[in-house]
Design an enzyme around this catalytic site. Structure first.
Site, PDB file in Angstrom:
ATOM      1  N   THR A 174       0.847  -1.193   0.000  1.00  0.00           N
ATOM      2  CA  THR A 174       0.000   0.000   0.000  1.00  0.00           C
ATOM      3  C   THR A 174       0.880   1.239   0.000  1.00  0.00           C
ATOM      4  O   THR A 174       1.925   1.266   0.652  1.00  0.00           O
ATOM      5  CB  THR A 174      -0.948   0.006   1.222  1.00  0.00           C
ATOM      6  OG1 THR A 174      -1.785   1.169   1.172  1.00  0.00           O
ATOM      7  CG2 THR A 174      -0.192  -0.004   2.534  1.00  0.00           C
ATOM      8  N   HIS A 212       2.848 -11.606  14.136  1.00  0.00           N
ATOM      9  CA  HIS A 212       3.942 -12.101  14.983  1.00  0.00           C
ATOM     10  C   HIS A 212       3.729 -13.546  15.430  1.00  0.00           C
ATOM     11  O   HIS A 212       4.629 -14.161  16.004  1.00  0.00           O
ATOM     12  CB  HIS A 212       4.084 -11.189  16.208  1.00  0.00           C
ATOM     13  CG  HIS A 212       5.453 -11.178  16.797  1.00  0.00           C
ATOM     14  ND1 HIS A 212       6.547 -11.768  16.208  1.00  0.00           N
ATOM     15  CD2 HIS A 212       5.921 -10.630  17.949  1.00  0.00           C
ATOM     16  CE1 HIS A 212       7.611 -11.592  16.958  1.00  0.00           C
ATOM     17  NE2 HIS A 212       7.270 -10.910  18.023  1.00  0.00           N
TER      18      HIS A 212
END
Length: 249
Positions: A168, A220
């Protein structure tokens, strides 16, 4: 009402009418909201940052811009360089291109890169299928086509599904620094930002260079900080020395 009330009202001046409007979300905006909530609920998001000297990429664009557009019928932008750099980095760190299915990590042996595109109805993310097989011209042509169809409302659901990684670019709106949100079920997203001239140390001297901050937000649960940082370093190295893209280094 007493005389004192009237005088106090006159002293305050005429009342200000403050209105409000309630407008239902369109389908695309509602879907975006739904996916963002899902991303927040279902992933453990962490963001790492780096900065890239885009001087050499700018030199290439400036040198070949007119010839490229004449040959391929499309402008030579920055996104094609980033897509190629990202694909090469994903091949080195395949977990960044993976997704989570329950307690299973799904590794994708293909590279379908979502490109965030602004449209009158909201932000959409059409996908470049098999981006590893596309050259700079093919990438730029595909992005230009998607942008036109987004503005005209011609994108289909199939155009927006199945990406393995997203890029993006908030820099086109002037964003200097931000933390993008993962587009589920993907596990990472790269945020590009505004190119800004800043002082940088080069060979022991302070010089002004065209710099861009980049941000990688990642899940994560499956991607450790080591892979995230090294992924960003790989993207940085490829873009600061674009010959790597030609030589597959």
């Amino acid at each position: 009402m007493t005389k004192q009330d009237v005088l106090a009202h006159i002293a305050r001046g005429p009342a200000v009418v403050r209105g409000e409007r309630r407008v239902p979300m369109n389908r695309i905006r509602a879907r975006i909201a739904e996916r963002l909530l899902a991303s927040n609920r279902e992933t453990v998001m962490l963001t790492s940052f780096n900065e890239i000297d885009l001087g050499r990429v700018l030199e290439i664009r400036n040198r070949y811009r007119e010839a490229f557009e004449k040959e391929h019928g499309v402008r030579l932008g920055f996104m094609s360089f980033f897509v190629q750099a990202v694909v090469r980095a994903l091949k080195r760190f395949p977990v960044v291109n993976a997704s989570v299915d329950g307690d299973t990590i799904v590794y994708h042996d293909y590279w379908d890169i979502g490109i965030a595109v602004s449209s009158p109805r909201g932000l959409v993310v059409p996908v470049l299928r098999d981006a590893d097989r596309m050259g700079l011209a093919g990438i730029e042509q595909a992005i230009a086509g998607y942008a036109t169809r987004a503005r005209e409302g011609g994108l289909e659901l199939a155009d927006l599904e199945g990406g393995t990684f997203t890029i993006t670019n908030g820099g086109v709106f002037g964003s200097l620094f931000s933390t993008p949100i993962i587009n589920p079920p993907q596990s990472a997203i790269l945020g590009m930002h505004k190119i800004q001239e800043r002082p940088a140390a080069v060979d022991g001297a302070v010089v002004v260079r065209p710099m861009m901050y980049v941000a990688l937000t990642y899940d994560h649960r499956i991607i450790d900080g080591r892979e995230a940082v090294l992924f960003l370093v790989a993207v940085k190295e490829a873009l600061e020395d674009p010959a790597r893209l030609l030589l597959d280094l």
